[in-house]
Design a protein around this motif. Structure first.
Motif, PDB file in Angstrom:
ATOM      1  N   GLU A 173       0.813  -1.201   0.000  1.00 52.80           N
ATOM      2  CA  GLU A 173       0.000   0.000   0.000  1.00 52.80           C
ATOM      3  C   GLU A 173       0.854   1.263   0.000  1.00 52.80           C
ATOM      4  OE1 GLU A 173      -3.497   1.721  -0.613  1.00 52.80           O
ATOM      5  OE2 GLU A 173      -3.201  -0.444  -0.392  1.00 52.80           O
ATOM      6  N   GLU A 174       1.930   1.275   0.785  1.00 52.68           N
ATOM      7  CA  GLU A 174       2.794   2.459   0.848  1.00 52.68           C
ATOM      8  C   GLU A 174       3.448   2.740  -0.501  1.00 52.68           C
ATOM      9  OE1 GLU A 174       5.577   2.745   4.054  1.00 52.68           O
ATOM     10  OE2 GLU A 174       4.235   1.749   5.472  1.00 52.68           O
ATOM     11  N   LEU A 175       3.919   1.679  -1.147  1.00 47.27           N
ATOM     12  CA  LEU A 175       4.549   1.835  -2.454  1.00 47.27           C
ATOM     13  C   LEU A 175       3.523   2.307  -3.472  1.00 47.27           C
ATOM     14  CD1 LEU A 175       6.905   1.596  -4.403  1.00 47.27           C
ATOM     15  CD2 LEU A 175       6.413  -0.861  -4.621  1.00 47.27           C
ATOM     16  N   LYS A 176       2.319   1.772  -3.400  1.00 48.22           N
ATOM     17  CA  LYS A 176       1.250   2.164  -4.320  1.00 48.22           C
ATOM     18  C   LYS A 176       0.965   3.665  -4.189  1.00 48.22           C
ATOM     19  CE  LYS A 176      -2.284  -0.532  -4.289  1.00 48.22           C
ATOM     20  NZ  LYS A 176      -3.598  -1.148  -3.950  1.00 48.22           N
ATOM     21  N   LYS A 177       0.909   4.153  -2.947  1.00 50.98           N
ATOM     22  CA  LYS A 177       0.651   5.580  -2.719  1.00 50.98           C
ATOM     23  C   LYS A 177       1.802   6.432  -3.244  1.00 50.98           C
ATOM     24  CE  LYS A 177      -2.267   5.027   1.403  1.00 50.98           C
ATOM     25  NZ  LYS A 177      -2.358   5.245   2.868  1.00 50.98           N
ATOM     26  N   LEU A 178       3.031   5.953  -3.036  1.00 49.76           N
ATOM     27  CA  LEU A 178       4.203   6.694  -3.497  1.00 49.76           C
ATOM     28  C   LEU A 178       4.226   6.770  -5.023  1.00 49.76           C
ATOM     29  CD1 LEU A 178       6.838   8.116  -2.653  1.00 49.76           C
ATOM     30  CD2 LEU A 178       7.980   5.878  -2.790  1.00 49.76           C
ATOM     31  N   GLN A 179       3.919   5.651  -5.693  1.00 48.12           N
ATOM     32  CA  GLN A 179       3.881   5.643  -7.154  1.00 48.12           C
ATOM     33  C   GLN A 179       2.797   6.579  -7.680  1.00 48.12           C
ATOM     34  OE1 GLN A 179       3.402   1.409  -7.547  1.00 48.12           O
ATOM     35  NE2 GLN A 179       5.539   1.097  -8.119  1.00 48.12           N
ATOM     36  N   ALA A 180       1.633   6.558  -7.018  1.00 47.13           N
ATOM     37  CA  ALA A 180       0.545   7.445  -7.443  1.00 47.13           C
ATOM     38  C   ALA A 180       0.948   8.907  -7.295  1.00 47.13           C
ATOM     39  CB  ALA A 180      -0.712   7.149  -6.631  1.00 47.13           C
ATOM     40  N   LYS A 181       1.644   9.211  -6.206  1.00 49.93           N
ATOM     41  CA  LYS A 181       2.049  10.586  -5.944  1.00 49.93           C
ATOM     42  C   LYS A 181       3.117  11.072  -6.920  1.00 49.93           C
ATOM     43  CE  LYS A 181       4.103  13.521  -2.341  1.00 49.93           C
ATOM     44  NZ  LYS A 181       4.658  13.552  -0.961  1.00 49.93           N
ATOM     45  N   LYS A 182       4.093  10.223  -7.206  1.00 50.12           N
ATOM     46  CA  LYS A 182       5.247  10.632  -8.012  1.00 50.12           C
ATOM     47  C   LYS A 182       5.053  10.383  -9.512  1.00 50.12           C
ATOM     48  CE  LYS A 182       7.944  11.866  -4.528  1.00 50.12           C
ATOM     49  NZ  LYS A 182       8.454  13.247  -4.380  1.00 50.12           N
ATOM     50  N   TRP A 183       4.432   9.251  -9.854  1.00 47.58           N
ATOM     51  CA  TRP A 183       4.339   8.868 -11.263  1.00 47.58           C
ATOM     52  C   TRP A 183       3.102   9.419 -11.969  1.00 47.58           C
ATOM     53  CZ3 TRP A 183       5.817   2.934 -11.094  1.00 47.58           C
ATOM     54  CH2 TRP A 183       7.205   2.825 -10.858  1.00 47.58           C
ATOM     55  N   THR A 184       1.980   9.490 -11.242  1.00 48.95           N
ATOM     56  CA  THR A 184       0.736   9.903 -11.898  1.00 48.95           C
ATOM     57  C   THR A 184       0.839  11.285 -12.547  1.00 48.95           C
ATOM     58  OG1 THR A 184      -0.597   8.514 -10.442  1.00 48.95           O
ATOM     59  CG2 THR A 184      -1.730  10.322 -11.560  1.00 48.95           C
ATOM     60  N   PRO A 185       1.448  12.305 -11.906  1.00 46.38           N
ATOM     61  CA  PRO A 185       1.583  13.606 -12.578  1.00 46.38           C
ATOM     62  C   PRO A 185       2.373  13.524 -13.879  1.00 46.38           C
ATOM     63  CG  PRO A 185       1.965  13.845 -10.226  1.00 46.38           C
ATOM     64  CD  PRO A 185       1.917  12.373 -10.498  1.00 46.38           C
ATOM     65  N   VAL A 186       3.371  12.655 -13.925  1.00 48.15           N
ATOM     66  CA  VAL A 186       4.167  12.504 -15.149  1.00 48.15           C
ATOM     67  C   VAL A 186       3.331  11.839 -16.245  1.00 48.15           C
ATOM     68  CG1 VAL A 186       6.247  11.474 -16.154  1.00 48.15           C
ATOM     69  CG2 VAL A 186       6.299  12.354 -13.812  1.00 48.15           C
ATOM     70  N   LEU A 187       2.565  10.811 -15.878  1.00 44.42           N
ATOM     71  CA  LEU A 187       1.696  10.143 -16.848  1.00 44.42           C
ATOM     72  C   LEU A 187       0.625  11.093 -17.370  1.00 44.42           C
ATOM     73  CD1 LEU A 187       1.318   6.686 -15.070  1.00 44.42           C
ATOM     74  CD2 LEU A 187       2.565   7.161 -17.183  1.00 44.42           C
ATOM     75  N   GLU A 188       0.112  11.938 -16.494  1.00 47.84           N
ATOM     76  CA  GLU A 188      -0.891  12.923 -16.918  1.00 47.84           C
ATOM     77  C   GLU A 188      -0.283  13.925 -17.890  1.00 47.84           C
ATOM     78  OE1 GLU A 188      -2.268  14.477 -13.225  1.00 47.84           O
ATOM     79  OE2 GLU A 188      -3.779  12.891 -12.932  1.00 47.84           O
ATOM     80  N   TRP A 189       0.947  14.365 -17.600  1.00 47.94           N
ATOM     81  CA  TRP A 189       1.629  15.274 -18.526  1.00 47.94           C
ATOM     82  C   TRP A 189       1.812  14.606 -19.885  1.00 47.94           C
ATOM     83  CZ3 TRP A 189       5.998  14.460 -21.329  1.00 47.94           C
ATOM     84  CH2 TRP A 189       6.489  15.562 -22.045  1.00 47.94           C
ATOM     85  N   PHE A 190       2.266  13.353 -19.888  1.00 46.86           N
ATOM     86  CA  PHE A 190       2.496  12.612 -21.130  1.00 46.86           C
ATOM     87  C   PHE A 190       1.215  12.522 -21.963  1.00 46.86           C
ATOM     88  CE2 PHE A 190       2.032   8.287 -22.997  1.00 46.86           C
ATOM     89  CZ  PHE A 190       2.921   8.417 -24.052  1.00 46.86           C
ATOM     90  N   GLN A 191       0.115  12.179 -21.323  1.00 53.04           N
ATOM     91  CA  GLN A 191      -1.147  12.035 -22.043  1.00 53.04           C
ATOM     92  C   GLN A 191      -1.639  13.368 -22.598  1.00 53.04           C
ATOM     93  OE1 GLN A 191      -3.748   8.609 -20.164  1.00 53.04           O
ATOM     94  NE2 GLN A 191      -2.746   9.728 -18.512  1.00 53.04           N
ATOM     95  N   LYS A 192      -1.470  14.423 -21.821  1.00 53.23           N
ATOM     96  CA  LYS A 192      -1.893  15.742 -22.279  1.00 53.23           C
ATOM     97  C   LYS A 192      -0.991  16.248 -23.397  1.00 53.23           C
ATOM     98  CE  LYS A 192      -2.869  20.444 -20.639  1.00 53.23           C
ATOM     99  NZ  LYS A 192      -2.882  21.341 -19.447  1.00 53.23           N
ATOM    100  N   ARG A 193       0.311  16.082 -23.250  1.00 53.57           N
ATOM    101  CA  ARG A 193       1.263  16.584 -24.249  1.00 53.57           C
ATOM    102  C   ARG A 193       1.036  15.925 -25.608  1.00 53.57           C
ATOM    103  NH1 ARG A 193       3.587  17.173 -28.089  1.00 53.57           N
ATOM    104  NH2 ARG A 193       5.746  17.776 -28.530  1.00 53.57           N
ATOM    105  N   PHE A 194       0.760  14.624 -25.624  1.00 53.67           N
ATOM    106  CA  PHE A 194       0.629  13.911 -26.895  1.00 53.67           C
ATOM    107  C   PHE A 194      -0.825  13.595 -27.258  1.00 53.67           C
ATOM    108  CE2 PHE A 194       5.007  13.153 -25.568  1.00 53.67           C
ATOM    109  CZ  PHE A 194       5.692  13.450 -26.730  1.00 53.67           C
ATOM    110  N   ASN A 195      -1.741  14.058 -26.410  1.00 52.77           N
ATOM    111  CA  ASN A 195      -3.173  13.865 -26.668  1.00 52.77           C
ATOM    112  C   ASN A 195      -3.505  12.378 -26.861  1.00 52.77           C
ATOM    113  OD1 ASN A 195      -5.838  14.671 -26.990  1.00 52.77           O
ATOM    114  ND2 ASN A 195      -5.633  14.947 -29.205  1.00 52.77           N
ATOM    115  N   VAL A 196      -3.048  11.567 -25.910  1.00 51.35           N
ATOM    116  CA  VAL A 196      -3.287  10.125 -25.946  1.00 51.35           C
ATOM    117  C   VAL A 196      -3.811   9.675 -24.585  1.00 51.35           C
ATOM    118  CG1 VAL A 196      -1.490   9.705 -27.667  1.00 51.35           C
ATOM    119  CG2 VAL A 196      -0.905   9.591 -25.235  1.00 51.35           C
ATOM    120  N   THR A 197      -4.294   8.449 -24.537  1.00 52.52           N
ATOM    121  CA  THR A 197      -4.724   7.832 -23.280  1.00 52.52           C
ATOM    122  C   THR A 197      -3.918   6.564 -23.081  1.00 52.52           C
ATOM    123  OG1 THR A 197      -6.971   8.677 -23.542  1.00 52.52           O
ATOM    124  CG2 THR A 197      -6.670   6.847 -22.006  1.00 52.52           C
TER     125      THR A 197
END
Length: 273
Positions: free
Chosen positions: A131-155
């Motif tokens: 659970e701790e690792l899951k929260k850490l990944q969500a906190k650190k990785w999710t903003p990067v994935l959101e940027w990637f999807q927005k920048r390239f207009n993909v899902t």
């Protein structure tokens, strides 16, 4: 997903560090020059060692597209002290590989490899147990994935198990056009950075100047750092590994930006005329 042929994979692997195995003695030989410099030859820039033009192991003149990249290469050679430490000279290795192309690769070969790398991207595999690792990944990785999807207009979906997440045909098409907008030298460097980070997405964030190399390396090592925080670490060993990865990514970015900045400058000059 298109299968990537064993032949092309082997050529890519061969092309990663083609000269370290062939020139082991060269990696430790004494410095044989006093001064480094650069010269412009038509639209290319060359590096000189005591006014002699630097050449690749294949015998080609080491010529690059931008003054910025040539100066960085000259600085890399100037930084060698009593001995030439070839394995740490990532800029030179990248430019040598691009010019000699020992794997006989095309831009489409590298682009296909990068697209097939995407489903195995580190950022797409989130923990399903800790659970701790899951929260850490969500906190650190999710903003990067959101940027990637927005920048390239993909899902892009993520995986919480061992199954590879699906990559849409549109995502592959968008990224294929993006990668193929770079020349072979830049693509070779992008591949080098992707393999260092184990993440095409993180490499893209660096290319687009959304993240610094050090930030991308820390994100690529997130799970490892999490485990080390729990079980302990050997500080110098892990810091050394982190510094080496950062150096690899930074070298790749210098080549990519050097090539793309030169391309942009030529395009602007052409438009002005």
């Amino acid at each position: 997903m298109q299968a990537f042929s064993t032949k092309v994979v082997s050529r890519l692997i061969q092309g990663r560090f083609p000269y370290f195995a062939q020139h082991r003695n060269y990696a430790t030989r004494k410095r044989f020059y006093r001064n480094t410099g650069i010269v412009q030859n038509e639209s290319k820039w060359e590096v000189t060692l005591d006014h002699r033009r630097l050449k690749t192991p294949g015998g080609k003149v080491l010529a690059v597209a931008s003054e910025q990249l040539a100066r960085a290469l000259a600085a890399e050679w100037d930084a060698q002290t009593e001995h030439i430490t070839q394995p740490t000279m990532h800029l030179t290795a990248l430019c040598n590989t691009a010019l000699d192309n020992p794997g006989k690769l095309s831009p489409h070969d590298i682009t296909t490899y990068l697209l097939d790398f995407l489903p195995t991207d580190t950022l797409l595999f989130h923990s399903e147990d800790e659970e701790e690792l899951k929260k850490l990944q969500a906190k650190k990785w999710t903003p990067v994935l959101e940027w990637f999807q927005k920048r390239f207009n993909v899902t892009q979906e993520i995986s919480r198990g061992l199954e590879l997440p699906p990559v849409a045909a549109n995502t592959r098409a968008v990224l294929a056009r993006y990668f193929l907008s770079y020349d072979f030298t830049a693509l070779n460097a992008i591949n080098f950075g992707v393999e260092a980070l184990k993440s095409p997405i993180l490499m893209l964030t660096c290319i687009e100047r959304h993240l610094e190399p050090k930030e991308a390396v820390l994100l690529s090592r997130l799970e490892e750092e999490y485990q080390l925080s729990r079980w302990g670490r050997v500080p110098w060993a892990h810091e050394l590994g982190q510094a080496e990865l950062t150096a690899r990514v930074a070298a790749a970015l210098l080549v990519v930006h050097g090539c793309s900045d030169s391309h942009s400058a030529r395009a602007k000059a052409h438009s002005a005329n």
